[in-house]
Design an enzyme around this catalytic site. Structure first.
Site, PDB file in Angstrom:
ATOM      1  N   HIS A 235       0.801  -1.191   0.000  1.00 37.49           N
ATOM      2  CA  HIS A 235       0.000   0.000   0.000  1.00 37.49           C
ATOM      3  C   HIS A 235       0.851   1.264   0.000  1.00 37.49           C
ATOM      4  CE1 HIS A 235      -3.588   2.152  -0.426  1.00 37.49           C
ATOM      5  NE2 HIS A 235      -3.010   3.053   0.338  1.00 37.49           N
ATOM      6  N   TYR A 239       1.718   5.422  -2.459  1.00 41.22           N
ATOM      7  CA  TYR A 239       2.017   6.806  -2.078  1.00 41.22           C
ATOM      8  C   TYR A 239       3.417   7.196  -2.490  1.00 41.22           C
ATOM      9  CZ  TYR A 239      -2.434   6.428  -0.095  1.00 41.22           C
ATOM     10  OH  TYR A 239      -3.781   6.223   0.007  1.00 41.22           O
ATOM     11  N   HIS A 386      -9.457   0.755 -11.298  1.00 37.93           N
ATOM     12  CA  HIS A 386      -9.122   1.752 -10.282  1.00 37.93           C
ATOM     13  C   HIS A 386      -7.679   2.205 -10.396  1.00 37.93           C
ATOM     14  CE1 HIS A 386      -8.213   3.473  -6.349  1.00 37.93           C
ATOM     15  NE2 HIS A 386      -7.267   2.565  -6.228  1.00 37.93           N
ATOM     16  N   PHE A 387      -6.741   1.234 -10.445  1.00 36.11           N
ATOM     17  CA  PHE A 387      -5.365   1.709 -10.347  1.00 36.11           C
ATOM     18  C   PHE A 387      -4.821   2.269 -11.654  1.00 36.11           C
ATOM     19  CE2 PHE A 387      -3.255  -1.792 -12.337  1.00 36.11           C
ATOM     20  CZ  PHE A 387      -3.612  -2.989 -11.745  1.00 36.11           C
ATOM     21  N   HIS A 388      -5.483   2.011 -12.781  1.00 32.66           N
ATOM     22  CA  HIS A 388      -5.058   2.716 -13.981  1.00 32.66           C
ATOM     23  C   HIS A 388      -5.463   4.186 -13.920  1.00 32.66           C
ATOM     24  CE1 HIS A 388      -4.099  -1.239 -15.724  1.00 32.66           C
ATOM     25  NE2 HIS A 388      -3.314  -0.557 -16.530  1.00 32.66           N
ATOM     26  N   ARG A 449      -9.645 -10.235 -12.828  1.00 24.96           N
ATOM     27  CA  ARG A 449      -8.433  -9.579 -13.303  1.00 24.96           C
ATOM     28  C   ARG A 449      -7.366 -10.639 -13.522  1.00 24.96           C
ATOM     29  NH1 ARG A 449      -5.445  -7.023  -8.063  1.00 24.96           N
ATOM     30  NH2 ARG A 449      -3.982  -6.458  -9.695  1.00 24.96           N
ATOM     31  N   ARG A 450      -6.212 -10.207 -14.057  1.00 26.14           N
ATOM     32  CA  ARG A 450      -5.021 -11.064 -14.122  1.00 26.14           C
ATOM     33  C   ARG A 450      -5.270 -12.395 -14.819  1.00 26.14           C
ATOM     34  NH1 ARG A 450      -2.010 -10.577  -8.275  1.00 26.14           N
ATOM     35  NH2 ARG A 450      -0.673  -8.907  -8.967  1.00 26.14           N
TER      36      ARG A 450
END
Lengths: 596, 71, 171
Positions: A235, A239, A386-388, A449-450
């Site tokens: 996580h 950041y 989300h993470f794209h 996913r994946r």
């Protein structure tokens, strides 16, 4: 933020050696971007069944490379380059010893090359080496030792980089005993402090467990333990990606908008909050893990929700600073000031679109964080959607936009084409909107996913949001636009590097509207914040880790070892299953299960 | 009346507008209104073209001779 | 430290949003009672499943009034039993473990979703509705054949369940 006499010398004029390091780091970053993008387009077209040019088993090699090159190499190399620039610029002094700087750069490059070779060897059957374990390398899937060794070397390189930054700052501090830490330096130091805490766990997991295990020195590992140690790092790493983007939004974007940062003290508060809260939340990636008590998951959930605060504060400050800039340029009205902004500049538009998209990413992140609602989307393609938006746009697009602004200053060469730059950043935004929207929708339908082939023989997905096939088309088109955008970016940069050197490219950064002197001195006590961060991490992780070790032992409860490279037999079987549908597919699948 | 926006600003505004209208289809689907994709996307482009035409008719956009200096 | 009035408002609104989000998740946990997969089951030996009473013969059996237990083993690259046959309008507790690597267990189109970790048993309880056939997906990468790893969950009428179960049809 030195506020001293503005010099007409560009960064490369004042600090040629440091500029060379920044350029090297950025170029390494873009090499990773190119490779990641090539793999990305192949993946997109494969998954959506538009064009399957590789066997599906190779998809996982591709995916590992895409994840590692983009999420570790591209991001981290850009960070160390950007931070070198920011530190030297804001302290207005050269690095303490550039031999050390080139050493850490070389170590990082070596580590990433080791890992990259281990991954890419997976494409070559004759080499008995591969690392088809994906970016998260969960045991008991096992990669070749070179993969783990390379990662460890890479991380050590980043630790030395951090030490380099701290030492340079300490030298500056001796010469300026009572001054507040310049804002950009403050951001660099808090980010690296957070990184030391975060990366310690994954380094421990790799060095104590995964690497010895892959070398055959130990028999087995505890999967839950190594997973938890990964997410301890997994996580805060996001950041680690975001904070350089925030550095740009706080200190550079206001200047490009024609204004000044709204509040320096609040920027410091935000970065301190990230130092404190980034790490004690990792268990929210493990909401659906057996072997971890619900209480720990609940604590992680509340910590995660509070971690929204610094990002929400950033939204306010960035918009306020840009609005200030617009009004300085003559903008009036409640919303009319939006038209008085330099939208024609790719560095500006790129960062603004990245920030806009980040808001959407933040909202889907809130869903992910909502412990029980996580059941709906865990391990579905919602998560990459989300993470794209977050690392893929807020970070990547900001980095590309920033390159348009910073490259001339570190090379004395003007950007080859700013119009292509503008087109490229807008194309990224559109492509990502298409791809990510469809990924979120498919995730709601349960599409995983994946996976190389999300269509299954035994059932159909529920028909929602237009349906599986239609959403596939949108993902394919979106991904293609992103690839084209990347090509344009790289081409623009390469052509820029061929430009002649010129003068007049220096840029200065104005001081904030509300300066550092307006903030309590305690904000600058890095030791205090680091101490509190460590305490919070211990509070969040000591009990869960102890419980996990107690349950399964340090080295795992009777778990086997599963090398993640394909044998020719498995290859052939998997290849045979792919074109078959229906009953025949079912039968072959169960045969594979028995043999595999 | 002419829109006081530069060419770059217009491009970005259209991109954001296009994305919002496209995403709106997902919202509509969520409340039960299902619209076929290709005609919908074609309509988005047509709508953008119409808006562009209207802007051209009512004075167009700014094309300031901003030289290509960084920032 | 001077904080602009709008910023104070934004800060307050942000904290309110955060508290609302935490509140909604808490409500979900205590109201409808959505329990998280947790450590309720003791760890087991992943390589000794043949000696485990539950997982040596993956099956569905009745354990209470309208309460059923389904013992499922995930492996490279499938699920046992497949299909998993459970009766309609009942409570079913799944106990899922893995013989080899980490897998996922996702009943497509529902919120029945959990990680399956070797050495651990995932326990989730669901309430079934009317008769329907669901796809079962492994949603955690587990090796080269990950994309062919699938199963089925059949929710059937009470009569059909009794018929199929007494016939002992574990796939």
């Amino acid at each position: 933020m030195s506020g001293a006499v503005e010099s007409k010398q560009s960064f490369v004029d004042k600090y040629p050696e440091e500029a060379r390091i920044v350029r090297a780091a950025l170029l390494s970053s873009f090499l990773a971007l190119v490779l990641g993008a090539i793999f990305g387009i192949i993946q997109t077209l494969h998954r959506t069944d538009v064009a399957r040019i590789i066997p599906s088993t190779d998809y996982y090699t591709l995916l590992t490379a895409h994840g590692v090159f983009l999420a570790i190499s591209f991001t981290t190399f850009f960070l160390v380059g950007l931070f070198t620039w920011a530190l030297v610029r804001s302290l207005d002094r050269p690095l303490l010893n550039t031999k050390i700087t080139w050493t850490w750069y070389a170590i990082m490059a070596t580590g990433m090359t080791m890992t990259g070779v281990a991954i890419l060897a997976g494409f070559v059957d004759s080499i008995d080496m591969s690392a088809d374990v994906l970016f998260t390398f969960y045991a008991p899937l096992q990669a070749h030792p070179l993969f783990y060794a390379g990662l460890a070397v890479f991380i050590v390189g980043t630790w030395i980089a951090g030490a380099d930054f701290f030492r340079t700052w300490l030298a500056w501090k001796r010469e300026h005993p009572d001054e507040r830490i310049p804002l950009q330096t403050f951001m660099v130091l808090t980010t690296m402090a957070m990184w030391y805490i975060a990366s310690s766990a994954v380094a421990a997991s790799v060095l104590l467990f995964l690497l010895p295990w892959s070398l055959g020195l130990i028999d087995q590992v505890n999967p839950t333990l190594t997973r938890t140690l990964f997410w301890f790092f997994g996580h805060p790493v996001v950041y680690f990606w975001l904070m350089p983007a925030y550095l740009l939004w706080y200190t550079v974007l206001p200047k490009i908008a024609g204004g000044r940062l709204f509040s320096d003290p609040l920027a410091r508060v935000v970065f301190v909050l990230f130092l404190l809260l980034s790490t004690p939340v990792g268990i929210h990636h493990q909401y659906l893990d057996p072997g971890i008590a619900e209480g720990f998951k609940f604590i992680s959930m509340t910590n995660t929700m509070f971690l929204l605060l610094p990002s929400l504060l950033t939204a306010f400050t960035v918009v306020a600073s840009v609005e200030y800039g617009a009004r300085q340029r003559g903008g009036t009205g409640l919303l009319g000031w939006l038209t008085d902004l330099p939208w024609r500049k790719p560095e500006f538009t790129g960062m603004m679109l990245a920030g806009l998209m980040f808001a959407a990413g933040g909202f889907s992140g809130m869903v992910n964080a909502g412990m029980n609602i996580n059941y709906m989307i865990h391990n579905t393609i919602w998560v990459p959607g989300h993470f794209h938006l977050t690392v893929g746009t807020a970070v990547a697009l900001t980095f590309m936009a920033a390159t348009y602004w910073i490259w001339p200053q570190i090379s004395n060469k003007a950007i080859y084409s700013r119009s292509v730059g503008l087109f490229q950043v807008v194309l990224w935004f559109i492509g990502m909107a298409l791809m990510s929207n469809a990924m979120h929708a498919q995730g709601m339908m349960g599409v995983p996913r994946r996976t190389a082939e999300p269509e299954y023989s035994g059932f159909d997905y529920p028909v929602m949001f237009g349906g599986f096939e239609e959403l596939n088309i949108q993902i394919a088109i979106g991904g293609t636009l992103l690839f084209v955008s990347t090509v344009l970016f790289i081409a623009n940069l390469v052509l820029t590097m061929g430009n002649p050197e010129t003068t007049g490219l220096a840029e200065s950064l104005p001081p904030a509207l509300s300066g550092p002197s307006d903030s309590p001195r305690v904000l600058d006590s890095l030791r205090l914040w680091f101490g509190i961060a460590l305490t919070l991490v211990v509070l969040a992780y000591a009990l869960p880790l102890a419980a996990i070790i107690n349950r399964g032992g340090l080295l795992g409860p009777g778990v086997g070892t599963y090398p993640a490279w394909t044998t020719p037999v498995l290859d052939a079987l998997a290849g045979a299953v792919t074109p078959l549908v229906g009953v025949v597919g079912d039968v072959t699948a169960s045969l594979v299960g028995v043999i595999g | 009346m002419s829109l006081d926006v530069s060419r770059g600003g217009l491009l970005v505004a259209f991109a954001i507008f296009g994305v919002i209208v496209y995403e709106f289809r997902t919202v509509l689907d969520f409340v039960g209104v299902e619209l076929p994709l290709l005609p919908y996307m074609a309509a988005v482009f047509v709508l953008a073209g119409v808006l562009l035409w209207v802007i051209t008719l009512t004075g167009g956009w700014r094309t300031d001779p901003e030289n290509d200096k960084p920032a | 430290m001077h904080i602009h009035a709008y910023e104070k408002f934004w800060l307050a609104a942000s904290i309110l949003l955060i508290l609302l989000l935490i509140g909604s998740v808490t409500y979900g946990a205590v109201g409808p009672g959505v329990a998280m997969v947790a450590d309720s089951e003791p760890p087991i030996d992943a390589q000794g499943l043949d000696e485990d009473e539950r997982f040596s013969e993956p099956r569905v059996e009745q354990v209470g009034e309208n309460h059923y237990a389904a013992y499922v083993v995930a492996y490279q690259f499938g699920f046992e039993p497949s299909p998993i046959v459970v009766p309609e309008n009942s409570r079913v507790t799944f106990y899922i473990t893995s013989r080899d690597v980490i897998h996922g267990f996702e009943v497509a189109g529902t919120n029945a979703n959990t990680m399956v970790v070797p050495g651990e048993v995932s326990e989730i309880t669901v309430e079934t509705d009317g008769p329907e056939e669901y796809g079962l997906i492994c949603n955690e990468y587990c090796g080269a054949g990950h994309h062919v790893m699938e199963g089925k969950v059949h929710v059937v009428s009470q009569e059909e369940f009794e018929e199929r179960n007494s016939g002992g049809d574990d796939a």
